[in-house]
Design a protein around this motif. Structure first.
Motif, PDB file in Angstrom:
ATOM      1  N   LEU A  45      -0.612  15.005  25.545  1.00  0.00           N
ATOM      2  CA  LEU A  45      -2.048  14.838  25.795  1.00  0.00           C
ATOM      3  C   LEU A  45      -2.299  13.829  26.918  1.00  0.00           C
ATOM      4  CD1 LEU A  45      -3.084  14.672  22.020  1.00  0.00           C
ATOM      5  CD2 LEU A  45      -3.361  16.624  23.553  1.00  0.00           C
ATOM      6  N   ASP A  46      -1.348  13.674  27.821  1.00  0.00           N
ATOM      7  CA  ASP A  46      -1.400  12.621  28.846  1.00  0.00           C
ATOM      8  C   ASP A  46      -1.039  13.190  30.210  1.00  0.00           C
ATOM      9  OD1 ASP A  46       1.596  12.594  29.193  1.00  0.00           O
ATOM     10  OD2 ASP A  46       1.396  12.269  27.031  1.00  0.00           O
ATOM     11  N   LYS A  47      -0.712  12.284  31.154  1.00  0.00           N
ATOM     12  CA  LYS A  47      -0.457  12.723  32.533  1.00  0.00           C
ATOM     13  C   LYS A  47       0.752  13.644  32.673  1.00  0.00           C
ATOM     14  CE  LYS A  47       0.285  10.288  36.617  1.00  0.00           C
ATOM     15  NZ  LYS A  47      -0.091   9.204  37.530  1.00  0.00           N
ATOM     16  N   ASP A  48       1.621  13.724  31.680  1.00  0.00           N
ATOM     17  CA  ASP A  48       2.718  14.698  31.737  1.00  0.00           C
ATOM     18  C   ASP A  48       2.165  16.116  31.888  1.00  0.00           C
ATOM     19  OD1 ASP A  48       4.938  13.115  31.847  1.00  0.00           O
ATOM     20  OD2 ASP A  48       5.436  13.255  29.714  1.00  0.00           O
ATOM     21  N   ARG A  49       0.936  16.353  31.438  1.00  0.00           N
ATOM     22  CA  ARG A  49       0.327  17.690  31.617  1.00  0.00           C
ATOM     23  C   ARG A  49       0.169  17.987  33.113  1.00  0.00           C
ATOM     24  NH1 ARG A  49      -0.859  19.881  26.979  1.00  0.00           N
ATOM     25  NH2 ARG A  49      -1.536  21.717  28.124  1.00  0.00           N
ATOM     26  N   PHE A  50      -0.152  16.957  33.878  1.00  0.00           N
ATOM     27  CA  PHE A  50      -0.263  17.096  35.338  1.00  0.00           C
ATOM     28  C   PHE A  50       1.132  17.166  35.966  1.00  0.00           C
ATOM     29  CE2 PHE A  50      -0.506  14.966  39.541  1.00  0.00           C
ATOM     30  CZ  PHE A  50      -1.309  15.893  40.200  1.00  0.00           C
ATOM     31  N   ARG A  51       2.007  16.217  35.586  1.00  0.00           N
ATOM     32  CA  ARG A  51       3.358  16.190  36.171  1.00  0.00           C
ATOM     33  C   ARG A  51       4.070  17.519  35.950  1.00  0.00           C
ATOM     34  NH1 ARG A  51       3.620  11.197  33.111  1.00  0.00           N
ATOM     35  NH2 ARG A  51       3.283   9.404  34.465  1.00  0.00           N
ATOM     36  N   GLN A  52       3.899  18.090  34.767  1.00  0.00           N
ATOM     37  CA  GLN A  52       4.649  19.299  34.402  1.00  0.00           C
ATOM     38  C   GLN A  52       3.856  20.586  34.630  1.00  0.00           C
ATOM     39  OE1 GLN A  52       6.072  18.562  30.369  1.00  0.00           O
ATOM     40  NE2 GLN A  52       7.007  16.626  30.963  1.00  0.00           N
ATOM     41  N   GLY A  53       2.657  20.466  35.225  1.00  0.00           N
ATOM     42  CA  GLY A  53       1.846  21.644  35.534  1.00  0.00           C
ATOM     43  C   GLY A  53       1.419  22.424  34.300  1.00  0.00           C
ATOM     44  N   LEU A  54       1.116  21.695  33.209  1.00  0.00           N
ATOM     45  CA  LEU A  54       0.760  22.369  31.952  1.00  0.00           C
ATOM     46  C   LEU A  54      -0.717  22.766  31.902  1.00  0.00           C
ATOM     47  CD1 LEU A  54       2.712  20.037  29.470  1.00  0.00           C
ATOM     48  CD2 LEU A  54       3.416  22.287  30.330  1.00  0.00           C
ATOM     49  N   GLY A  55      -1.543  22.226  32.824  1.00  0.00           N
ATOM     50  CA  GLY A  55      -2.981  22.539  32.830  1.00  0.00           C
ATOM     51  C   GLY A  55      -3.731  21.770  31.754  1.00  0.00           C
ATOM     52  N   GLY A  56      -5.053  21.906  31.771  1.00  0.00           N
ATOM     53  CA  GLY A  56      -5.886  21.254  30.754  1.00  0.00           C
ATOM     54  C   GLY A  56      -5.740  19.740  30.741  1.00  0.00           C
ATOM     55  N   VAL A  57      -5.564  19.149  31.922  1.00  0.00           N
ATOM     56  CA  VAL A  57      -5.277  17.709  31.989  1.00  0.00           C
ATOM     57  C   VAL A  57      -6.473  16.888  31.486  1.00  0.00           C
ATOM     58  CG1 VAL A  57      -4.625  15.796  33.513  1.00  0.00           C
ATOM     59  CG2 VAL A  57      -3.729  18.095  33.950  1.00  0.00           C
ATOM     60  N   ILE A  58      -7.621  17.086  32.103  1.00  0.00           N
ATOM     61  CA  ILE A  58      -8.773  16.255  31.747  1.00  0.00           C
ATOM     62  C   ILE A  58      -9.305  16.625  30.364  1.00  0.00           C
ATOM     63  CG2 ILE A  58     -11.089  15.490  32.484  1.00  0.00           C
ATOM     64  CD1 ILE A  58      -8.524  14.586  34.172  1.00  0.00           C
ATOM     65  N   GLU A  59      -9.183  17.895  30.010  1.00  0.00           N
ATOM     66  CA  GLU A  59      -9.567  18.320  28.650  1.00  0.00           C
ATOM     67  C   GLU A  59      -8.745  17.533  27.616  1.00  0.00           C
ATOM     68  OE1 GLU A  59      -8.930  20.263  31.186  1.00  0.00           O
ATOM     69  OE2 GLU A  59     -10.642  21.623  31.426  1.00  0.00           O
ATOM     70  N   ALA A  60      -7.454  17.330  27.914  1.00  0.00           N
ATOM     71  CA  ALA A  60      -6.599  16.578  26.988  1.00  0.00           C
ATOM     72  C   ALA A  60      -7.022  15.105  26.937  1.00  0.00           C
ATOM     73  CB  ALA A  60      -5.138  16.694  27.415  1.00  0.00           C
ATOM     74  N   TYR A  61      -7.318  14.514  28.115  1.00  0.00           N
ATOM     75  CA  TYR A  61      -7.744  13.106  28.147  1.00  0.00           C
ATOM     76  C   TYR A  61      -9.031  12.935  27.305  1.00  0.00           C
ATOM     77  CZ  TYR A  61      -4.716  12.085  32.274  1.00  0.00           C
ATOM     78  OH  TYR A  61      -3.680  11.899  33.144  1.00  0.00           O
ATOM     79  N   GLU A  62      -9.959  13.898  27.457  1.00  0.00           N
ATOM     80  CA  GLU A  62     -11.223  13.806  26.716  1.00  0.00           C
ATOM     81  C   GLU A  62     -10.993  13.990  25.214  1.00  0.00           C
ATOM     82  OE1 GLU A  62     -14.984  15.131  29.049  1.00  0.00           O
ATOM     83  OE2 GLU A  62     -13.382  16.522  29.628  1.00  0.00           O
ATOM     84  N   GLU A  63     -10.051  14.851  24.884  1.00  0.00           N
ATOM     85  CA  GLU A  63      -9.712  15.065  23.473  1.00  0.00           C
ATOM     86  C   GLU A  63      -9.156  13.766  22.862  1.00  0.00           C
ATOM     87  OE1 GLU A  63      -9.999  17.348  21.242  1.00  0.00           O
ATOM     88  OE2 GLU A  63      -8.464  16.811  19.755  1.00  0.00           O
TER      89      GLU A  63
END
Ligand code: C5P
Length: 237
Positions: A209-227
């Motif tokens: 649920l952190d910046k690894d979503r961006f590093r790893q191209g998992l998508g939903g980055v800001i949605e995860a931060y807000e969650e």
């Protein structure tokens, strides 16, 4: 408070002088970077989300007796902080193995680290933030032994406060990076605490649920931060 000229633009935040020589304004931008700036993208809402996230966390840490540079929110994407003399050393605590530790030592991702580890890195993009230790920091004058001892003490105190805060929201605080500076002779927590500088996993599914979503191209980055924010009681709108 009057906003003056830009003092410095980092990868995700810009820093402005104010009419008070002891205060700065931090502007959280939407810019997101990883791998020492090699991967870059602007993510809508990120500046606002991280500014409010950081304000909430700094408030919790301050309430727990940890001195921070945070003074207050100025706008959706700006806050006022004390002007610190920054110490160019990053302090990292890890509760579970991930990222650099897994790459360096070949241990299994997700392994519980008992006791949690403490690492120091030199803040130097050009050199890729190399790992250092207390001896190197003292010899090269990056920090005194007394400053390092206080930084370590405060970094672990942050762990006690935040591990529980995130656990109450059903999340594991895997690891995080802190930066400190000196204000009127005292070691004070600076920079920011947001999902850009820590790892947070869902406690049950271990979803990142952190910046690894961006590093790893998992998508939903800001949605995860807000969650993450919602789960610990932050209102973003
Ligand atoms: O990459 P590594 O596993 O060493 O990072 C440990 C923690 O510190 C992660 O939560 C990462 O997001 C954070 N970090 C950071 N800025 C850096 C290096 C690490 O926020 N320059």
């Amino acid at each position: 408070m009057e906003k003056r000229d830009e003092l410095y633009a980092g990868k995700a935040k810009s820093v402005y002088r104010t009419d008070d020589p002891d205060r700065l304004i931090l502007h959280f931008r939407d810019d997101t970077s990883a791998f020492d700036g090699k991967k870059k993208e602007a993510l809508a809402r990120k500046g606002m989300v991280n500014n409010k996230f950081n304000a909430f966390i700094m408030g919790k840490l301050q309430a727990a007796g940890i001195p921070t540079h945070f003074d207050g929110l100025l706008s959706d994407t700006e806050c006022v902080v004390k002007k610190l003399d920054m110490i160019p050393v990053e302090c990292v605590v890890r509760n579970l193995a991930a990222g650099g530790l897994v790459r360096r030592l070949g241990v299994e991702e997700g392994m519980t680290l008992t006791p949690p580890t403490f690492e120091l890195f030199l803040k130097n993009d050009e050199k890729g933030d190399p790992m250092i230790n207390e001896s190197l920091a003292e010899t090269f004058g990056w920090a005194t032994p007394e400053q390092l001892a206080r930084m370590k003490e405060l970094t672990f105190k942050v762990n006690e406060v935040l591990k529980q805060l995130f656990l109450d929201g059903g999340m594991l605080l895997v690891d995080y990076k802190l930066e400190f500076g000196v204000f009127k002779g005292e070691i004070v927590l600076g920079d920011e605490f947001s999902p850009d500088g820590c790892r947070l996993w869902d406690e049950m599914t271990r979803e990142k649920l952190d910046k690894d979503r961006f590093r790893q191209g998992l998508g939903g980055v800001i949605e995860a931060y807000e969650e993450v924010g919602r789960r610990i009681g932050i209102a973003f709108d």
